[in-house]
Design a protein around this motif. Structure first.
Motif, PDB file in Angstrom:
ATOM      1  N   GLN A  83      -4.478  -1.520  -2.722  1.00 25.05           N
ATOM      2  CA  GLN A  83      -4.156  -1.560  -4.150  1.00 25.05           C
ATOM      3  C   GLN A  83      -5.244  -2.268  -4.957  1.00 25.05           C
ATOM      4  O   GLN A  83      -5.681  -1.799  -5.997  1.00 25.05           O
ATOM      5  N   LEU A  84      -5.660  -3.460  -4.488  1.00 24.91           N
ATOM      6  CA  LEU A  84      -6.763  -4.227  -5.105  1.00 24.91           C
ATOM      7  C   LEU A  84      -6.618  -4.357  -6.623  1.00 24.91           C
ATOM      8  O   LEU A  84      -7.581  -4.179  -7.379  1.00 24.91           O
ATOM      9  N   TYR A  85      -5.404  -4.687  -7.043  1.00 23.98           N
ATOM     10  CA  TYR A  85      -5.162  -4.876  -8.478  1.00 23.98           C
ATOM     11  C   TYR A  85      -5.649  -6.256  -8.920  1.00 23.98           C
ATOM     12  O   TYR A  85      -5.351  -7.259  -8.273  1.00 23.98           O
ATOM     13  N   LEU A 101       1.781 -10.239   0.484  1.00 26.22           N
ATOM     14  CA  LEU A 101       1.162 -10.236  -0.852  1.00 26.22           C
ATOM     15  C   LEU A 101      -0.360 -10.304  -0.703  1.00 26.22           C
ATOM     16  O   LEU A 101      -1.063 -10.899  -1.518  1.00 26.22           O
ATOM     17  N   HIS A 102      -0.844  -9.728   0.398  1.00 24.63           N
ATOM     18  CA  HIS A 102      -2.287  -9.654   0.607  1.00 24.63           C
ATOM     19  C   HIS A 102      -2.925  -8.889  -0.560  1.00 24.63           C
ATOM     20  O   HIS A 102      -2.267  -8.048  -1.187  1.00 24.63           O
ATOM     21  N   ALA A 103      -4.204  -9.163  -0.839  1.00 23.22           N
ATOM     22  CA  ALA A 103      -4.864  -8.563  -2.006  1.00 23.22           C
ATOM     23  C   ALA A 103      -4.862  -7.037  -1.981  1.00 23.22           C
ATOM     24  O   ALA A 103      -5.012  -6.396  -3.013  1.00 23.22           O
ATOM     25  N   THR A 104      -4.691  -6.437  -0.794  1.00 21.54           N
ATOM     26  CA  THR A 104      -4.675  -4.973  -0.716  1.00 21.54           C
ATOM     27  C   THR A 104      -3.275  -4.393  -0.965  1.00 21.54           C
ATOM     28  O   THR A 104      -3.122  -3.174  -1.000  1.00 21.54           O
ATOM     29  N   LYS A 105      -2.274  -5.265  -1.133  1.00 23.60           N
ATOM     30  CA  LYS A 105      -0.897  -4.787  -1.244  1.00 23.60           C
ATOM     31  C   LYS A 105      -0.503  -4.549  -2.710  1.00 23.60           C
ATOM     32  O   LYS A 105      -1.173  -4.991  -3.632  1.00 23.60           O
ATOM     33  N   ASN A 125      -0.039  -8.416  -5.473  1.00 24.17           N
ATOM     34  CA  ASN A 125      -1.205  -9.182  -5.033  1.00 24.17           C
ATOM     35  C   ASN A 125      -1.048 -10.661  -5.333  1.00 24.17           C
ATOM     36  O   ASN A 125      -1.022 -11.064  -6.501  1.00 24.17           O
ATOM     37  N   GLU A 184      -3.503 -13.926  -1.144  1.00 18.04           N
ATOM     38  CA  GLU A 184      -2.799 -13.874   0.139  1.00 18.04           C
ATOM     39  C   GLU A 184      -1.376 -14.263  -0.230  1.00 18.04           C
ATOM     40  O   GLU A 184      -1.140 -14.824  -1.305  1.00 18.04           O
ATOM     41  N   GLN A 241      -1.896 -18.945  -5.556  1.00 14.66           N
ATOM     42  CA  GLN A 241      -1.344 -17.667  -5.069  1.00 14.66           C
ATOM     43  C   GLN A 241      -0.188 -17.215  -5.973  1.00 14.66           C
ATOM     44  O   GLN A 241      -0.107 -16.043  -6.357  1.00 14.66           O
ATOM     45  N   SER A 244       0.677 -10.170 -11.173  1.00 14.92           N
ATOM     46  CA  SER A 244       0.729  -8.871 -10.509  1.00 14.92           C
ATOM     47  C   SER A 244       2.134  -8.267 -10.610  1.00 14.92           C
ATOM     48  O   SER A 244       2.292  -7.052 -10.773  1.00 14.92           O
TER      49      SER A 244
END
Ligand SMILES: Cc1ncc(COP(=O)(O)O)c(C=O)c1O
Length: 397
Positions: free
Chosen positions: A23-25, A193-197, A200, A203, A245, A252
């Motif tokens: 996702q990298l939002y 909640l990793h940055a790719t999820k 975001n 982590e 975080q 997000s």
């Protein structure tokens, strides 16, 4: 500008910077800066601060259960396993991200690897039943690709055998099945909640449950010493979420619905463009599922497509497209599990086949419908020029 020749055949690469999956939002910088200004003003960086409290409140409303924030999804699974009192052996798919099984092993539990259903990519009651023995205390069910399958048979099976059901929902935030949220499957669901999820937190993780006793255990286990609850717990760890975080995750969360809509448009574009190409089988969400569409997963039949999955991956990588082989190999074939549990070699046919054939394409906030069109076009070109690509790859060192 698109070229008429694949980069692997001497054309200009489609992208000069790698295009990643995930996702990298990123929220607007000003909003993120405001969150940090507040953190610095308050000098409250961690230990269940105001932003974590706000996030837990908002998430509890969003998920309609108790949401407890932790450092990441892996620690979330470890804490959840302990809060449910799991021990001995737990049934788990091998077709998953290694963290699912690592969490089990860290919690001192032996994985019992279960094959997945070929179409849903998830373990089913049919595959789980024969694996239930006296030593098995639970099932660790994994929902993949931002969707949910029907879990009623598995929930019934768990209940009939008095097994705990833990849901690895790290991919499945904001997903539902027949209007039931991903947080309501099993005794506990864990999100990443990793940055790719889709959500975001840089982590981060969420442990979601409707069981108050389990929630008390989770709150106590995640904190190495004092806590607001006094549940008797088997052991403790530092799994707290930081204010930084939580600040990111709060921003997000306000965009999650919008990002899901955006993903769906990209997903549909890929689907329309790729569905008629021979040898391509796209992972389909169940009709009753409302997903977050954060993953575009498809399978390559090399005979019909003309290239193996790995050959197509090489083609895409030379175009600057960082497609990923999710998941390859299956966890039962990864160190240390291949050596610890050699009895699973060649016993999980669906897993082994999917691991050889599936590929994940970039989708999310860094992508657009145009990106989906451009990637699809290259995949069609790879199919059309398959014999040239094959010859070229055979000549490469
Ligand atoms: C299915 C699955 N389970 C667990 C995890 C672990 O989550 P985290 O990276 O937040 O520790 C991931 C991470 O991508 C995952 O994909």
């Amino acid at each position: 500008m698109s070229t008429d020749r694949l980069a692997i055949l001497g054309g200009r690469p489609e992208y000069s910077e790698p295009l990643h999956v995930g996702q990298l939002y990123a929220p607007p910088w000003d909003e993120f800066k405001d969150q940090f200004d507040g953190i610095f003003r308050r000098r409250y960086f961690t230990n269940h601060g105001p932003l974590v409290s706000q996030l837990e409140k908002d998430l509890s409303e969003f998920l309609n259960c108790q949401a407890i924030c932790v450092t990441n999804g892996t620690l979330g699974l470890m804490v959840a396993l302990k809060s449910l009192g799991l021990s001995g052996k737990v049934i788990v798919p091998s077709f998953t991200f290694p963290a699912t099984v690592q969490a089990l092993y860290w919690a001192g539990i032996e994985p019992v690897f279960c094959d997945v259903d070929y179409d849903t990519h998830a373990i089913s009651a049919e595959h789980i039943s024969p694996l239930i023995t006296e030593e098995v205390t639970g099932i660790l069910y994994v929902s993949l690709w931002g969707g949910l399958a029907d879990t009623t048979d598995i929930e019934r099976l768990a209940e009939n055998h008095s097994l705990k059901l833990l849901h690895d929902a790290c991919h499945a935030f904001a997903a539902s099945y027949a209007k039931r949220s991903s947080a309501q499957i099993g005794d506990v669901s864990v999100f990443s909640l990793h940055a790719t999820k889709i959500l975001n937190g840089l982590e981060g993780g969420i442990i979601a449950t409707s069981n108050h006793e389990v929630a008390d255990q989770v709150r106590t286990i995640r904190n190495f010493h004092s806590s607001h609850t006094h549940a008797a717990v088997p052991l403790r760890i530092n799994a707290k979420m930081s204010e930084a975080q939580a600040g990111m995750a709060l921003l997000s969360l306000t965009r999650v619905r919008k990002n899901v809509e955006n993903n769906l448009l990209q997903w549909q574009t890929f689907y329309r463009n790729l569905n008629d190409i021979p040898g391509i089988k796209i992972y389909r969400y169940d009709e009753q599922c409302s997903g977050n569409y954060q993953y575009f997963n498809f399978e390559i039949d090399d005979v019909r497509f003309g290239l193996t999955r790995d050959m197509l991956l090489q083609c895409l990588q030379s175009e600057g497209i960082a497609a990923r082989r999710y998941f390859s190999p299956g966890v039962h074939n990864l160190s240390p599990y291949d050596v610890l549990f050699p009895q699973y070699a060649n016993t999980l046919p669906n897993t082994d086949k999917l691991c050889l054939r599936t590929l994940q394409l970039p989708i999310g906030a860094m992508c657009t419908i145009d990106t989906a069109d451009r990637i699809s076009r290259l995949i069609r070109m790879a199919h059309d020029d398959a014999h040239l690509v094959k010859n070229q790859l055979a000549e490469m060192p």
